[in-house]
Scaffold this motif. Structure first.
Motif, PDB file in Angstrom:
ATOM      1  N   ILE A  58      -2.653   2.745  -4.410  1.00 54.53           N
ATOM      2  CA  ILE A  58      -1.851   3.990  -2.664  1.00 54.53           C
ATOM      3  C   ILE A  58      -3.570   5.106  -3.337  1.00 54.53           C
ATOM      4  CG2 ILE A  58       0.021   4.174  -4.695  1.00 54.53           C
ATOM      5  CD1 ILE A  58      -0.671   5.319  -7.148  1.00 54.53           C
ATOM      6  N   SER A  59      -2.851   5.269  -2.463  1.00 55.56           N
ATOM      7  CA  SER A  59      -3.404   7.188  -1.352  1.00 55.56           C
ATOM      8  C   SER A  59      -2.783   7.964  -1.745  1.00 55.56           C
ATOM      9  CB  SER A  59      -4.122   5.989  -0.275  1.00 55.56           C
ATOM     10  OG  SER A  59      -3.063   7.224   0.595  1.00 55.56           O
ATOM     11  N   MET A  60      -3.468   9.039  -2.137  1.00 51.74           N
ATOM     12  CA  MET A  60      -3.132  10.595  -2.103  1.00 51.74           C
ATOM     13  C   MET A  60      -3.531  11.333  -1.162  1.00 51.74           C
ATOM     14  SD  MET A  60      -0.806  10.842  -5.198  1.00 51.74           S
ATOM     15  CE  MET A  60      -0.594  10.813  -7.121  1.00 51.74           C
ATOM     16  N   MET A  61      -2.690  11.309  -0.443  1.00 48.98           N
ATOM     17  CA  MET A  61      -2.747  12.533   0.485  1.00 48.98           C
ATOM     18  C   MET A  61      -2.474  14.393   0.422  1.00 48.98           C
ATOM     19  SD  MET A  61      -1.951  11.139   4.426  1.00 48.98           S
ATOM     20  CE  MET A  61      -3.383  12.914   5.092  1.00 48.98           C
ATOM     21  N   VAL A  62      -3.719  15.282  -0.168  1.00 52.45           N
ATOM     22  CA  VAL A  62      -3.543  16.538   0.451  1.00 52.45           C
ATOM     23  C   VAL A  62      -3.459  16.989   1.298  1.00 52.45           C
ATOM     24  CG1 VAL A  62      -3.872  18.268  -1.457  1.00 52.45           C
ATOM     25  CG2 VAL A  62      -3.942  16.154  -2.354  1.00 52.45           C
ATOM     26  N   ASP A  63      -3.161  17.912   2.138  1.00 53.98           N
ATOM     27  CA  ASP A  63      -3.402  18.842   3.045  1.00 53.98           C
ATOM     28  C   ASP A  63      -4.580  18.007   4.296  1.00 53.98           C
ATOM     29  OD1 ASP A  63      -2.366  20.797   1.956  1.00 53.98           O
ATOM     30  OD2 ASP A  63      -4.511  21.248   1.162  1.00 53.98           O
ATOM     31  N   GLY A  64      -3.331  16.437   4.316  1.00 51.90           N
ATOM     32  CA  GLY A  64      -4.738  16.000   5.449  1.00 51.90           C
ATOM     33  C   GLY A  64      -5.357  15.070   5.066  1.00 51.90           C
ATOM     34  N   GLN A  65      -6.195  15.549   3.607  1.00 50.60           N
ATOM     35  CA  GLN A  65      -7.287  14.648   3.358  1.00 50.60           C
ATOM     36  C   GLN A  65      -6.802  13.457   2.698  1.00 50.60           C
ATOM     37  OE1 GLN A  65      -9.821  17.949   2.415  1.00 50.60           O
ATOM     38  NE2 GLN A  65     -10.522  17.506   3.946  1.00 50.60           N
ATOM     39  N   ILE A  66      -7.611  12.444   1.996  1.00 53.52           N
ATOM     40  CA  ILE A  66      -7.083  11.182   1.230  1.00 53.52           C
ATOM     41  C   ILE A  66      -8.151  11.773  -0.279  1.00 53.52           C
ATOM     42  CG2 ILE A  66      -7.459   9.158   0.558  1.00 53.52           C
ATOM     43  CD1 ILE A  66      -6.614   7.795   3.237  1.00 53.52           C
ATOM     44  N   HIS A  67      -7.370  12.167  -1.423  1.00 50.62           N
ATOM     45  CA  HIS A  67      -8.243  12.931  -2.105  1.00 50.62           C
ATOM     46  C   HIS A  67      -7.831  11.930  -3.610  1.00 50.62           C
ATOM     47  CE1 HIS A  67      -7.965  17.548  -1.839  1.00 50.62           C
ATOM     48  NE2 HIS A  67      -8.849  16.868  -0.491  1.00 50.62           N
ATOM     49  N   GLY A  68      -7.572  10.771  -3.355  1.00 47.63           N
ATOM     50  CA  GLY A  68      -7.348   9.881  -4.401  1.00 47.63           C
ATOM     51  C   GLY A  68      -7.050   8.653  -3.870  1.00 47.63           C
ATOM     52  N   LEU A  69      -6.908   7.914  -3.837  1.00 51.99           N
ATOM     53  CA  LEU A  69      -7.421   6.012  -3.408  1.00 51.99           C
ATOM     54  C   LEU A  69      -7.920   5.150  -4.556  1.00 51.99           C
ATOM     55  CD1 LEU A  69      -7.223   4.542  -0.734  1.00 51.99           C
ATOM     56  CD2 LEU A  69      -9.450   4.680  -0.571  1.00 51.99           C
ATOM     57  N   GLY A  70      -6.765   3.994  -5.300  1.00 45.42           N
ATOM     58  CA  GLY A  70      -6.738   3.042  -5.893  1.00 45.42           C
ATOM     59  C   GLY A  70      -5.301   2.735  -6.121  1.00 45.42           C
ATOM     60  N   PHE A 120       0.670  -0.783   0.254  1.00 48.71           N
ATOM     61  CA  PHE A 120       0.170   0.261  -0.094  1.00 48.71           C
ATOM     62  C   PHE A 120       0.826   1.806  -0.230  1.00 48.71           C
ATOM     63  CE2 PHE A 120      -3.013   2.696   1.307  1.00 48.71           C
ATOM     64  CZ  PHE A 120      -4.285   3.122   1.728  1.00 48.71           C
ATOM     65  N   GLY A 121       1.017   1.889  -0.915  1.00 46.21           N
ATOM     66  CA  GLY A 121       1.961   3.131  -1.215  1.00 46.21           C
ATOM     67  C   GLY A 121       1.108   4.031  -0.934  1.00 46.21           C
ATOM     68  N   PHE A 122       1.700   5.082   0.352  1.00 41.99           N
ATOM     69  CA  PHE A 122       0.929   6.298   0.480  1.00 41.99           C
ATOM     70  C   PHE A 122       1.633   7.279   0.167  1.00 41.99           C
ATOM     71  CE2 PHE A 122      -0.169   8.210   4.499  1.00 41.99           C
ATOM     72  CZ  PHE A 122      -0.967   7.443   5.081  1.00 41.99           C
ATOM     73  N   LEU A 123       1.171   7.948   0.345  1.00 43.31           N
ATOM     74  CA  LEU A 123       1.712   9.525  -1.448  1.00 43.31           C
ATOM     75  C   LEU A 123       1.651  10.513  -0.720  1.00 43.31           C
ATOM     76  CD1 LEU A 123       2.519   6.991  -2.875  1.00 43.31           C
ATOM     77  CD2 LEU A 123       2.705   8.534  -4.488  1.00 43.31           C
ATOM     78  N   GLY A 124       1.822  11.799  -0.516  1.00 45.78           N
ATOM     79  CA  GLY A 124       1.503  12.927  -0.761  1.00 45.78           C
ATOM     80  C   GLY A 124       2.390  14.137  -0.685  1.00 45.78           C
ATOM     81  N   ALA A 125       2.563  14.808  -1.213  1.00 50.19           N
ATOM     82  CA  ALA A 125       3.803  16.092  -0.908  1.00 50.19           C
ATOM     83  C   ALA A 125       4.075  16.687   0.312  1.00 50.19           C
ATOM     84  CB  ALA A 125       3.169  17.641  -1.088  1.00 50.19           C
ATOM     85  N   ASN A 126       5.109  16.741   1.020  1.00 51.95           N
ATOM     86  CA  ASN A 126       6.058  17.496   2.113  1.00 51.95           C
ATOM     87  C   ASN A 126       4.517  17.955   2.965  1.00 51.95           C
ATOM     88  OD1 ASN A 126       8.610  15.633   1.651  1.00 51.95           O
ATOM     89  ND2 ASN A 126       9.016  18.129   0.997  1.00 51.95           N
ATOM     90  N   GLY A 127       4.630  17.416   3.958  1.00 55.11           N
ATOM     91  CA  GLY A 127       3.871  18.268   4.803  1.00 55.11           C
ATOM     92  C   GLY A 127       2.110  17.978   4.272  1.00 55.11           C
ATOM     93  N   ALA A 128       1.997  17.466   4.081  1.00 57.13           N
ATOM     94  CA  ALA A 128       0.485  16.855   3.735  1.00 57.13           C
ATOM     95  C   ALA A 128      -0.005  15.663   4.826  1.00 57.13           C
ATOM     96  CB  ALA A 128       0.711  15.849   2.295  1.00 57.13           C
ATOM     97  N   GLY A 129       0.590  14.612   5.809  1.00 62.04           N
ATOM     98  CA  GLY A 129      -0.008  14.483   6.583  1.00 62.04           C
ATOM     99  C   GLY A 129       0.757  13.265   6.969  1.00 62.04           C
ATOM    100  N   LYS A 130       1.184  12.689   6.124  1.00 57.26           N
ATOM    101  CA  LYS A 130       2.110  11.459   5.787  1.00 57.26           C
ATOM    102  C   LYS A 130       2.104  10.744   7.447  1.00 57.26           C
ATOM    103  CE  LYS A 130       4.243  12.394   2.406  1.00 57.26           C
ATOM    104  NZ  LYS A 130       5.840  12.604   2.100  1.00 57.26           N
ATOM    105  N   SER A 131       3.307  11.337   7.281  1.00 56.24           N
ATOM    106  CA  SER A 131       4.099  10.451   8.681  1.00 56.24           C
ATOM    107  C   SER A 131       3.469  11.160   9.978  1.00 56.24           C
ATOM    108  CB  SER A 131       5.512  12.062   8.517  1.00 56.24           C
ATOM    109  OG  SER A 131       6.766  11.673   7.896  1.00 56.24           O
TER     110      SER A 131
END
Lengths: 246, 368
Positions: free
Chosen positions: A206-218, A35-46
């Motif tokens: 994968i899930s795509m995180m933007v500003d703390g929210q998941i905007h894409g999943l699949g 499961f890939g957990f993606l997002g920009a820096n500071g998107a809340g992944k960590s």
């Protein structure tokens, strides 16, 4: 716990004052999935990952990891996961084997077992002759591979990898992903964060995180279709900067 | 327990691999003991004394006035029997007793020479030799006025009797002092650096994601330093005993127990420091400025606390080493039992508890 579900999260949030580092995320991860957990820096992944590992208490929402509740059973969770941090996980002033014995020892494994298991694992990687080598004298790529070996020496149900391939050359990155596949084939769930969009293609979902929210999943294919993109780079840019034209 | 042992073993690897640091840690007490052998002189001010006037003559009263007027001394408890002097030394109420024996005036007038006896608590040798010199000087100046025009001149002999440390050995001062510095250094400084190192490298995060609880992680990191500090302190004690003849007049088990308590206090300080910073550099600076300097300068190790200006005396109360030094000097040199320093022991316990609770609170805030 549902059959075949390894991680299940619904409406999980982490707030720091008014700042919503993680804002009501919902997803699940199947057993043996990458499961890939993606997002920009500071998107809340960590932050999200730390909550799953029991390092951080959530503000609200629910979640189970390996069938254990993230609020009440963090001790149980910790016994069943492996964690490889973004920063370095090995001690430079210890040899490879000493590092292994230390980590294995924390999980209550016997010295003999650790030694045998390490030898087997490192033999597969082709550097079983480096058991007695001081970690400080190994190149970065090897250190990362050994860190990964270390993170699942105790056969955890899930391994969490926080940007495991940062700063590593492409060849080593491919080797690394082969190790990940092998672990997944063995039934281990792999939860991995990364910046590299080509690596996203290697994930099952994968899930795509933007500003703390998941905007894409699949799956990567689904996401590319959904966002009408030819590669993951485009998907990412469309998600992270919705107002820009690609 | 097996997990815990695996952890402690790893800490020992860290310590052994960094052999330069280890060498400094073990070599330093040895070098310090040898260096501090040199006496450090300083002024005295308002030292508590007793004037035992068994003569009660015009002359004894005049000498007493002269001494009181000097500002160097202040009179403490009233004593009539010289037998009692030592018990007040033990309690720490006075540092010196000046005894004017019965018949002093008679002898001085009739035979032209009198005899004064001065009993000094020499557990702090620097102060003791200063006290002796000051009294000699005051009596001499009294005599100079007294003798004006008199021929042949009168003479007063001041006989000093030093209690606890008759040979005025500096070692009586610097062996306990070095022990407290070493313990602070290893337990507080090295611990805080070792914990912040894990934070800086990011390995702390990995450790916290394992089944080890935070308390276990910290305890496991601290145990090797506890052992190392204890070992070092014993080495200094043995050096003191065999090289400088510094005795342990009191109970050895009690001494070891109090040393252990002070190590734990220092460890608590080290843990606290590592809970407020995650940088090794900052931890080092706080340890040096906040712990090492006060331990050396304000604890009474080098400069007697009672001679410091009032603000520094007040500050010295929050230096744990000050209390530890009172305890350890009491046991080693005066042969005191726990009855004499249960208060100091409680204060150390209080410090320890305070910093442990504070560290736990800090830690919780960060986790949530």
């Amino acid at each position: 716990m549902k059959e075949n579900i390894s991680i299940e999260v619904s409406n999980l949030s982490k707030h720091y004052g008014k700042f919503k580092a993680v804002d009501e995320i919902t997803f699940d991860v199947k057993k043996g999935e990458i499961f890939g957990f993606l997002g920009a820096n500071g998107a809340g992944k960590s932050t999200a990952m730390k909550m799953l590992c029991g390092l951080l208490g959530p503000t609200s929402g629910e979640g189970t990891v390996a069938g254990f509740d993230i609020y009440k059973q963090s001790e149980q969770i910790k016994k069943n996961i492996g964690y490889m941090s973004q920063k370095f996980s090995l001690y430079n002033d210890l040899t490879v084997l000493e590092n292994m014995i230390f980590y294995g020892g924390i999980y209550g494994l016997s010295r003999k077992y650790i030694k045998e298991k390490t030898t087997t694992l490192l033999k597969e990687l082709g550097f079983d002759d480096k058991l007695g080598t001081m970690v400080s004298s190994l190149p970065l790529g090897w250190k990362q591979k050994i860190s990964f070996t270390l993170a699942h020496i105790h056969n955890p149900a899930i391994v969490f990898l926080d940007e495991p391939t940062g700063g590593v050359d492409p060849v080593t990155r491919r080797d690394f992903w082969e190790m990940i596949y092998k672990a997944a084939e063995g039934g281990t769930t792999v939860f991995v964060t990364t910046h590299y969009m080509d690596e996203a293609e290697y994930c099952d979902r994968i899930s795509m995180m933007v500003d703390g929210q998941i905007h894409g999943l699949g799956s990567p294919a689904e996401l590319k279709k959904q966002f009408e993109s030819t590669n993951m780079d485009e998907v990412f840019i469309k998600l992270a900067r919705p107002n820009e034209k690609v | 327990m097996k997990r815990f042992n695996a952890f402690v073993l790893k800490e020992f690897y860290h310590i052994m691999r960094d052999w330069q640091t280890l060498l400094i840690l073990i070599g330093m007490p040895v070098a310090q003991i040898l260096l501090f052998g040199f006496a450090i002189s300083n002024e005295i001010r308002e030292v508590s004394i007793s004037f035992v006037d068994q003569d009660n003559s015009r002359y004894s009263r005049e000498i007493r006035q002269k001494i009181d007027a000097s500002n160097y001394f202040k009179e403490g408890v009233e004593i009539y029997d010289t037998q009692e002097v030592e018990s007040y030394f033990r309690k720490g109420e006075i540092k010196m007793a000046i005894v004017v024996p019965e018949g002093f005036a008679e002898q001085l007038v009739n035979e032209g020479n009198g005899q004064l006896q001065v009993i000094i608590d020499a557990s702090d040798p620097n102060t003791a030799s200063l006290l002796s010199n000051y009294i000699q000087a005051i009596v001499q100046s009294y005599l100079d006025e007294f003798n004006r025009g008199a021929k042949p001149p009168f003479f007063i002999e001041v006989r000093s009797e030093l209690v606890y440390n008759p040979e005025l050995k500096g070692a009586y001062l610097f062996v306990p002092g070095t022990i407290s510095v070493i313990m602070m250094l290893i337990s507080a400084m090295m611990t805080s650096i070792s914990i912040t190192r894990e934070k800086e490298l990011g390995t702390m995060e990995v450790l916290l994601a394992t089944p080890m609880s935070p308390v276990q992680v910290v305890l496991a990191k601290v145990v090797p330093y506890l052992l190392l500090a204890f070992f070092n302190a014993v080495v200094v004690l043995l050096m003191g005993y065999f090289i400088f003849d510094v005795p342990v007049n009191g109970s050895v088990p009690l001494l070891l127990a109090e040393m252990l308590l002070f190590i734990v206090t220092s460890l608590a300080l080290g843990i606290f420091i590592s809970s407020i910073t995650s940088s090794q550099q900052v931890a080092l600076m706080i340890s040096l400025m906040g712990l090492m300097l006060p331990t050396i300068l304000l604890s009474g190790f080098i400069f007697p606390v009672e001679n410091m200006p009032l603000p520094l005396q007040v500050i010295s109360n929050i230096v744990p080493a000050k209390w530890f030094l009172l305890i350890i000097k009491g046991i080693m040199i005066k042969g005191q039992g726990i009855a004499f320093f249960w208060k100091e022991t409680l204060i150390l316990l209080g410090f320890t508890l305070f910093f442990v609770v504070l560290s736990i609170k800090k830690f919780k805030i960060r986790l949530s």
